[in-house]
Design a protein around this motif. Structure first.
Motif, short mmCIF file in Angstrom:
data_model
loop_
_atom_site.label_atom_id
_atom_site.label_comp_id
_atom_site.label_asym_id
_atom_site.label_seq_id
_atom_site.Cartn_x
_atom_site.Cartn_y
_atom_site.Cartn_z
N ARG A 123 0.82 -1.21 0.00
CA ARG A 123 0.00 0.00 0.00
C ARG A 123 0.86 1.25 0.00
O ARG A 123 0.57 2.23 -0.69
CB ARG A 123 -0.92 0.00 1.23
N GLY A 124 1.96 1.23 0.78
CA GLY A 124 2.83 2.39 0.83
C GLY A 124 3.47 2.70 -0.52
O GLY A 124 3.69 3.87 -0.85
N GLU A 125 3.74 1.67 -1.30
CA GLU A 125 4.40 1.86 -2.59
C GLU A 125 3.42 2.08 -3.73
O GLU A 125 3.70 2.85 -4.66
CB GLU A 125 5.27 0.64 -2.91
N HIS A 126 2.27 1.43 -3.67
CA HIS A 126 1.36 1.44 -4.84
C HIS A 126 -0.10 1.73 -4.49
O HIS A 126 -0.95 1.68 -5.38
CB HIS A 126 1.45 0.09 -5.56
N GLY A 127 -0.39 1.99 -3.23
CA GLY A 127 -1.77 2.27 -2.84
C GLY A 127 -2.16 3.72 -3.10
O GLY A 127 -1.48 4.47 -3.80
N PHE A 128 -3.28 4.13 -2.49
CA PHE A 128 -3.76 5.50 -2.64
C PHE A 128 -2.74 6.46 -2.07
O PHE A 128 -2.37 6.39 -0.89
CB PHE A 128 -5.10 5.65 -1.92
N ARG A 129 -2.30 7.42 -2.90
CA ARG A 129 -1.24 8.33 -2.48
C ARG A 129 -1.29 9.60 -3.33
O ARG A 129 -1.87 9.61 -4.41
CB ARG A 129 0.14 7.68 -2.61
N LEU A 130 -0.64 10.62 -2.86
CA LEU A 130 -0.49 11.87 -3.61
C LEU A 130 0.62 11.72 -4.63
O LEU A 130 1.72 11.27 -4.31
CB LEU A 130 -0.16 13.01 -2.64
N LEU A 131 0.32 12.07 -5.88
CA LEU A 131 1.32 11.92 -6.94
C LEU A 131 2.04 13.23 -7.24
O LEU A 131 3.26 13.26 -7.39
CB LEU A 131 0.64 11.42 -8.22
N ASP A 132 1.29 14.34 -7.33
CA ASP A 132 1.91 15.60 -7.75
C ASP A 132 0.94 16.74 -7.47
O ASP A 132 -0.20 16.50 -7.02
CB ASP A 132 2.23 15.53 -9.24
N TYR A 133 1.37 17.95 -7.74
CA TYR A 133 0.46 19.10 -7.65
C TYR A 133 0.85 20.11 -8.72
O TYR A 133 1.96 20.09 -9.26
CB TYR A 133 0.50 19.74 -6.26
N SER A 134 -0.09 20.99 -9.05
CA SER A 134 0.15 22.02 -10.06
C SER A 134 -0.55 23.30 -9.62
O SER A 134 -1.56 23.26 -8.90
CB SER A 134 -0.38 21.57 -11.44
N VAL A 135 0.02 24.43 -10.06
CA VAL A 135 -0.54 25.73 -9.72
C VAL A 135 -1.05 26.37 -11.00
O VAL A 135 -0.28 26.60 -11.94
CB VAL A 135 0.51 26.64 -9.05
N ASP A 136 -2.33 26.66 -11.04
CA ASP A 136 -2.94 27.31 -12.20
C ASP A 136 -2.94 28.81 -11.94
O ASP A 136 -3.90 29.39 -11.45
CB ASP A 136 -4.37 26.78 -12.39
N SER A 137 -1.81 29.44 -12.30
CA SER A 137 -1.64 30.86 -11.96
C SER A 137 -2.07 31.79 -13.09
O SER A 137 -2.16 33.01 -12.87
CB SER A 137 -0.17 31.14 -11.62
N PHE A 213 2.72 21.86 2.21
CA PHE A 213 3.18 22.49 0.98
C PHE A 213 3.26 24.01 1.18
O PHE A 213 2.39 24.61 1.82
CB PHE A 213 2.22 22.21 -0.18
N THR A 214 4.30 24.60 0.63
CA THR A 214 4.41 26.05 0.54
C THR A 214 4.24 26.41 -0.93
O THR A 214 5.09 26.07 -1.76
CB THR A 214 5.76 26.54 1.07
N ILE A 215 3.15 27.08 -1.24
CA ILE A 215 2.77 27.35 -2.63
C ILE A 215 2.88 28.86 -2.90
O ILE A 215 2.33 29.68 -2.16
CB ILE A 215 1.32 26.89 -2.91
N PHE A 216 3.60 29.20 -3.97
CA PHE A 216 3.65 30.60 -4.41
C PHE A 216 2.88 30.71 -5.72
O PHE A 216 3.13 29.98 -6.68
CB PHE A 216 5.08 31.07 -4.61
N VAL A 217 1.92 31.62 -5.75
CA VAL A 217 1.12 31.87 -6.95
C VAL A 217 1.74 33.07 -7.67
O VAL A 217 1.59 34.21 -7.22
CB VAL A 217 -0.35 32.14 -6.60
N ARG A 218 2.43 32.81 -8.75
CA ARG A 218 3.10 33.90 -9.46
C ARG A 218 2.07 34.74 -10.23
O ARG A 218 0.92 34.34 -10.41
CB ARG A 218 4.14 33.33 -10.43
N ASP A 219 2.51 35.89 -10.71
CA ASP A 219 1.64 36.75 -11.50
C ASP A 219 1.31 36.09 -12.83
O ASP A 219 2.06 35.23 -13.32
CB ASP A 219 2.29 38.11 -11.75
N ARG A 220 0.25 36.54 -13.44
CA ARG A 220 -0.12 35.99 -14.76
C ARG A 220 0.91 36.43 -15.79
O ARG A 220 1.53 37.49 -15.68
CB ARG A 220 -1.51 36.51 -15.16
N LYS A 221 1.08 35.59 -16.79
CA LYS A 221 1.99 35.95 -17.88
C LYS A 221 1.40 37.12 -18.67
O LYS A 221 0.19 37.22 -18.85
CB LYS A 221 2.16 34.76 -18.82
#
Length: 226
Positions: A123-137, A213-221
């Protein structure tokens, strides 16, 4: 009875291929004998394959025999043994989700420290887990989204006990399929977000450990639109 004696004789010589053949005949004449199906599955797993192709074939046969043993078992111990072997074989085939489900069902029938250890490691290797994150800035209203390995429960589930956003009591949260998003963020701001252990999924598994998590939301392009 003669087939059983032949199988015993083959296994005494560590001749697992002959043993597999004899047990295949045995389950043909006694198809409802769950113990023989389980013994067949175990014997197949003990055969040293000649190449990768035969290895895949033998693992497929072993998992099939273990599943039939589970279907035809008439007591909890035999069911648990069959599910345990099925889970181990599916893990060897790298079919992680059915392997985890099989081991969990086996634990529901009979708890043991060894099996619990196998399940928790898998379970620790292949069970329910967080894979990644993304910031839609670049959106008008920025958000951060976390991707998981399994689907999350439906819209009626309250995720607020499992998501903490520093400085806000009730952050806006949305969940779709395998993704959970914290909405309503601001450009140019930094956020502290915690996903707490226990966050639920649709596969009877929860998030094993909390994650910060420490998340920084950058300015829009910059862009120009006419």
């Amino acid at each position: 009875a003669a087939l059983r004696r032949d199988a015993d004789a083959a296994f005494q010589k560590n001749d697992f291929r002959t043993g597999m053949t004899v047990l295949g005949q045995l389950v043909t004449v006694a198809p409802n004998d769950a113990a023989s199906w389980l013994r067949l599955a175990r014997s197949v797993r003990q055969i040293w394959p000649r190449d990768e192709r035969e290895k895949a074939l033998l693992l497929d046969r072993a998992s099939t025999a273990a599943y039939i043993a589970y279907q035809r078992a008439d007591d909890r111990n035999l069911e648990a043994d069959s599910l345990t072997l099925l889970g181990q074989t599916l893990a060897d085939r790298k079919l992680w989700r059915p392997a985890l489900d099989s081991l969990r069902f086996a634990l529901d029938l009979r708890e043991s420290a060894d099996l619990r250890g196998q399940y928790e490691r898998l379970r620790g290797e292949h069970g329910f887990r967080l894979l990644d994150y993304s910031v839609d800035s670049d959106a008008m209203s920025p958000r951060v989204c976390f991707q998981f390995s399994e689907d999350l429960p439906g819209k009626r589930t309250d995720f607020s006990p499992y998501v903490a956003l520093a400085g806000q009591d009730k952050p806006a949260i949305s969940a779709t399929d395998k993704q959970l998003c914290v909405e309503g963020l601001k450009h140019g701001e930094r956020y502290q977000i915690t996903l707490r252990a226990g966050l639920p999924s649709t596969v009877r598994e929860t998030l094993a450990k909390s994650a910060d998590f420490t998340i920084f939301v950058r300015d829009r392009k910059p862009f120009v639109r006419f």
